[in-house]
Design a protein around this motif. Sequence first.
Motif, PDB file in Angstrom:
ATOM      1  N   ALA A 107      26.800 -34.369  52.403  1.00 20.46           N
ATOM      2  CA  ALA A 107      25.689 -34.652  51.488  1.00 20.46           C
ATOM      3  C   ALA A 107      25.666 -36.127  51.109  1.00 20.46           C
ATOM      4  O   ALA A 107      24.609 -36.747  51.053  1.00 20.46           O
ATOM      5  N   THR A 108      26.824 -36.683  50.850  1.00 18.07           N
ATOM      6  CA  THR A 108      26.975 -38.136  50.721  1.00 18.07           C
ATOM      7  C   THR A 108      27.935 -38.523  51.829  1.00 18.07           C
ATOM      8  O   THR A 108      28.857 -37.752  52.147  1.00 18.07           O
ATOM      9  N   PRO A 109      27.748 -39.659  52.478  1.00 20.39           N
ATOM     10  CA  PRO A 109      28.598 -39.991  53.632  1.00 20.39           C
ATOM     11  C   PRO A 109      30.085 -39.846  53.314  1.00 20.39           C
ATOM     12  O   PRO A 109      30.560 -40.245  52.261  1.00 20.39           O
ATOM     13  N   ASN A 110      30.794 -39.243  54.269  1.00 22.76           N
ATOM     14  CA  ASN A 110      32.207 -38.932  54.112  1.00 22.76           C
ATOM     15  C   ASN A 110      33.036 -40.204  54.031  1.00 22.76           C
ATOM     16  O   ASN A 110      32.962 -41.057  54.904  1.00 22.76           O
ATOM     17  N   ARG A 111      33.854 -40.337  53.015  1.00 26.77           N
ATOM     18  CA  ARG A 111      34.590 -41.564  52.738  1.00 26.77           C
ATOM     19  C   ARG A 111      36.074 -41.499  53.087  1.00 26.77           C
ATOM     20  O   ARG A 111      36.821 -42.392  52.738  1.00 26.77           O
ATOM     21  N   SER A 112      36.522 -40.450  53.758  1.00 21.44           N
ATOM     22  CA  SER A 112      37.961 -40.352  54.010  1.00 21.44           C
ATOM     23  C   SER A 112      38.331 -40.352  55.486  1.00 21.44           C
ATOM     24  O   SER A 112      39.467 -40.082  55.830  1.00 21.44           O
ATOM     25  N   GLY A 113      37.414 -40.675  56.362  1.00 15.49           N
ATOM     26  CA  GLY A 113      37.719 -40.736  57.790  1.00 15.49           C
ATOM     27  C   GLY A 113      38.238 -42.102  58.186  1.00 15.49           C
ATOM     28  O   GLY A 113      38.820 -42.826  57.388  1.00 15.49           O
ATOM     29  N   MET A 114      37.978 -42.469  59.429  1.00 16.35           N
ATOM     30  CA  MET A 114      38.503 -43.734  59.938  1.00 16.35           C
ATOM     31  C   MET A 114      37.707 -44.928  59.426  1.00 16.35           C
ATOM     32  O   MET A 114      36.510 -44.834  59.152  1.00 16.35           O
ATOM     33  N   LYS A 115      38.390 -46.035  59.335  1.00 15.66           N
ATOM     34  CA  LYS A 115      37.782 -47.303  58.927  1.00 15.66           C
ATOM     35  C   LYS A 115      37.723 -48.270  60.106  1.00 15.66           C
ATOM     36  O   LYS A 115      36.801 -49.047  60.240  1.00 15.66           O
ATOM     37  N   LYS A 116      38.734 -48.212  60.959  1.00 18.72           N
ATOM     38  CA  LYS A 116      38.840 -49.128  62.088  1.00 18.72           C
ATOM     39  C   LYS A 116      39.277 -48.326  63.311  1.00 18.72           C
ATOM     40  O   LYS A 116      40.058 -47.390  63.197  1.00 18.72           O
ATOM     41  N   PHE A 117      38.751 -48.724  64.489  1.00 17.99           N
ATOM     42  CA  PHE A 117      39.134 -48.023  65.711  1.00 17.99           C
ATOM     43  C   PHE A 117      39.086 -48.951  66.914  1.00 17.99           C
ATOM     44  O   PHE A 117      38.429 -49.982  66.895  1.00 17.99           O
ATOM     45  N   ASN A 118      39.783 -48.530  67.964  1.00 24.15           N
ATOM     46  CA  ASN A 118      39.775 -49.228  69.251  1.00 24.15           C
ATOM     47  C   ASN A 118      39.052 -48.355  70.256  1.00 24.15           C
ATOM     48  O   ASN A 118      39.193 -47.128  70.234  1.00 24.15           O
ATOM     49  N   LEU A 119      38.309 -48.992  71.152  1.00 22.13           N
ATOM     50  CA  LEU A 119      37.716 -48.316  72.301  1.00 22.13           C
ATOM     51  C   LEU A 119      38.397 -48.844  73.550  1.00 22.13           C
ATOM     52  O   LEU A 119      38.633 -50.054  73.671  1.00 22.13           O
ATOM     53  N   GLU A 120      38.714 -47.916  74.473  1.00 25.30           N
ATOM     54  CA  GLU A 120      39.320 -48.302  75.740  1.00 25.30           C
ATOM     55  C   GLU A 120      38.639 -47.545  76.872  1.00 25.30           C
ATOM     56  O   GLU A 120      38.138 -46.444  76.669  1.00 25.30           O
ATOM     57  N   GLY A 121      38.649 -48.133  78.052  1.00 21.85           N
ATOM     58  CA  GLY A 121      38.112 -47.492  79.241  1.00 21.85           C
ATOM     59  C   GLY A 121      39.189 -47.371  80.299  1.00 21.85           C
ATOM     60  O   GLY A 121      40.138 -48.169  80.330  1.00 21.85           O
ATOM     61  N   SER A 122      39.054 -46.376  81.168  1.00 27.61           N
ATOM     62  CA  SER A 122      40.034 -46.153  82.219  1.00 27.61           C
ATOM     63  C   SER A 122      39.361 -45.517  83.430  1.00 27.61           C
ATOM     64  O   SER A 122      38.399 -44.752  83.292  1.00 27.61           O
ATOM     65  N   THR A 123      39.882 -45.821  84.604  1.00 27.32           N
ATOM     66  CA  THR A 123      39.399 -45.173  85.819  1.00 27.32           C
ATOM     67  C   THR A 123      40.239 -43.951  86.171  1.00 27.32           C
ATOM     68  O   THR A 123      39.787 -43.086  86.910  1.00 27.32           O
ATOM     69  N   ASN A 124      41.482 -43.884  85.641  1.00 29.59           N
ATOM     70  CA  ASN A 124      42.395 -42.811  86.030  1.00 29.59           C
ATOM     71  C   ASN A 124      42.932 -41.972  84.862  1.00 29.59           C
ATOM     72  O   ASN A 124      43.679 -41.035  85.075  1.00 29.59           O
ATOM     73  N   GLY A 125      42.597 -42.321  83.618  1.00 36.13           N
ATOM     74  CA  GLY A 125      43.059 -41.565  82.461  1.00 36.13           C
ATOM     75  C   GLY A 125      44.465 -41.913  82.019  1.00 36.13           C
ATOM     76  O   GLY A 125      44.989 -41.323  81.081  1.00 36.13           O
ATOM     77  N   THR A 126      45.082 -42.889  82.685  1.00 41.10           N
ATOM     78  CA  THR A 126      46.453 -43.289  82.373  1.00 41.10           C
ATOM     79  C   THR A 126      46.546 -44.751  81.940  1.00 41.10           C
ATOM     80  O   THR A 126      47.164 -45.073  80.943  1.00 41.10           O
ATOM     81  N   THR A 127      45.942 -45.626  82.713  1.00 34.93           N
ATOM     82  CA  THR A 127      45.947 -47.061  82.432  1.00 34.93           C
ATOM     83  C   THR A 127      44.603 -47.428  81.799  1.00 34.93           C
ATOM     84  O   THR A 127      43.556 -47.160  82.380  1.00 34.93           O
ATOM     85  N   PHE A 128      44.661 -48.054  80.619  1.00 30.74           N
ATOM     86  CA  PHE A 128      43.441 -48.330  79.865  1.00 30.74           C
ATOM     87  C   PHE A 128      43.203 -49.818  79.679  1.00 30.74           C
ATOM     88  O   PHE A 128      44.147 -50.606  79.582  1.00 30.74           O
ATOM     89  N   THR A 129      41.921 -50.179  79.598  1.00 29.94           N
ATOM     90  CA  THR A 129      41.470 -51.544  79.335  1.00 29.94           C
ATOM     91  C   THR A 129      40.769 -51.558  77.995  1.00 29.94           C
ATOM     92  O   THR A 129      39.909 -50.701  77.725  1.00 29.94           O
ATOM     93  N   SER A 130      41.095 -52.536  77.164  1.00 27.77           N
ATOM     94  CA  SER A 130      40.458 -52.635  75.846  1.00 27.77           C
ATOM     95  C   SER A 130      38.981 -52.977  75.986  1.00 27.77           C
ATOM     96  O   SER A 130      38.602 -53.883  76.732  1.00 27.77           O
ATOM     97  N   LEU A 131      38.151 -52.236  75.268  1.00 30.02           N
ATOM     98  CA  LEU A 131      36.720 -52.519  75.192  1.00 30.02           C
ATOM     99  C   LEU A 131      36.360 -53.115  73.832  1.00 30.02           C
ATOM    100  O   LEU A 131      35.213 -53.458  73.585  1.00 30.02           O
ATOM    101  N   GLY A 132      37.330 -53.185  72.928  1.00 33.77           N
ATOM    102  CA  GLY A 132      37.113 -53.813  71.635  1.00 33.77           C
ATOM    103  C   GLY A 132      37.697 -53.029  70.482  1.00 33.77           C
ATOM    104  O   GLY A 132      38.030 -51.851  70.597  1.00 33.77           O
ATOM    105  N   THR A 133      37.820 -53.721  69.356  1.00 31.62           N
ATOM    106  CA  THR A 133      38.237 -53.142  68.087  1.00 31.62           C
ATOM    107  C   THR A 133      37.044 -53.252  67.151  1.00 31.62           C
ATOM    108  O   THR A 133      36.407 -54.300  67.070  1.00 31.62           O
TER     109      THR A 133
END
Length: 182
Positions: A107-133
């Motif tokens: 009803a009001t935006p949820n205030r207890s979840g994440m504040k900061k996160f990283n995104l990563e990409g991978s071709t094989n699900g094991t080795t990841f490349t940073s896409l940003g924070t």
Amino acid sequence: MKKIVLSLLTGIALLTASCDKAESILFEDKSTAIKADKTTWTATADSETPDGAENTGKASAVLDNNIATYWHTDYTVTNPDYPHWVLIDMKKESKLVAVVVTNRQAATPNRSGMKKFNLEGSTNGTTFTSLGTFNFAITNDPQTFPVSSANAYRYIKLTATESQTGTTKHTFLAEIDVFTVK
């Protein structure tokens, strides 16, 4: 000549001013990007709500196109602390343009979840490349986070690294969508 220089300087000033805006953007011109079809995708996570604890909470909820359902990390007996991650297998490699993340709806935006996160990409699900924070705002609206389309990825990993409150151990998300190069 003065008009051309003035127009050029105005354009540069507008471009510079736009750099101070929030990290998320909305694509007004969708001519170079398309929303990916996630009907065959799968999602896993470091933690999920146990069966019977509530009517949702599984990682797969971030892919069901329903903002009323959500992935929620376990908050029962184990209550693991940050970081938390959700891994999406898109089943084929795609060049990403942006990742759209929608918070658990309230009803009001949820205030207890994440504040900061990283995104990563991978071709094989094991080795990841940073896409940003990125910083995650307290809102019910979808938030769009641009990423480089230089490489194609099959897997996307979102890792929540910090809570909004600094004391909450759990996190949650309603949906994750991806825009790819046409």
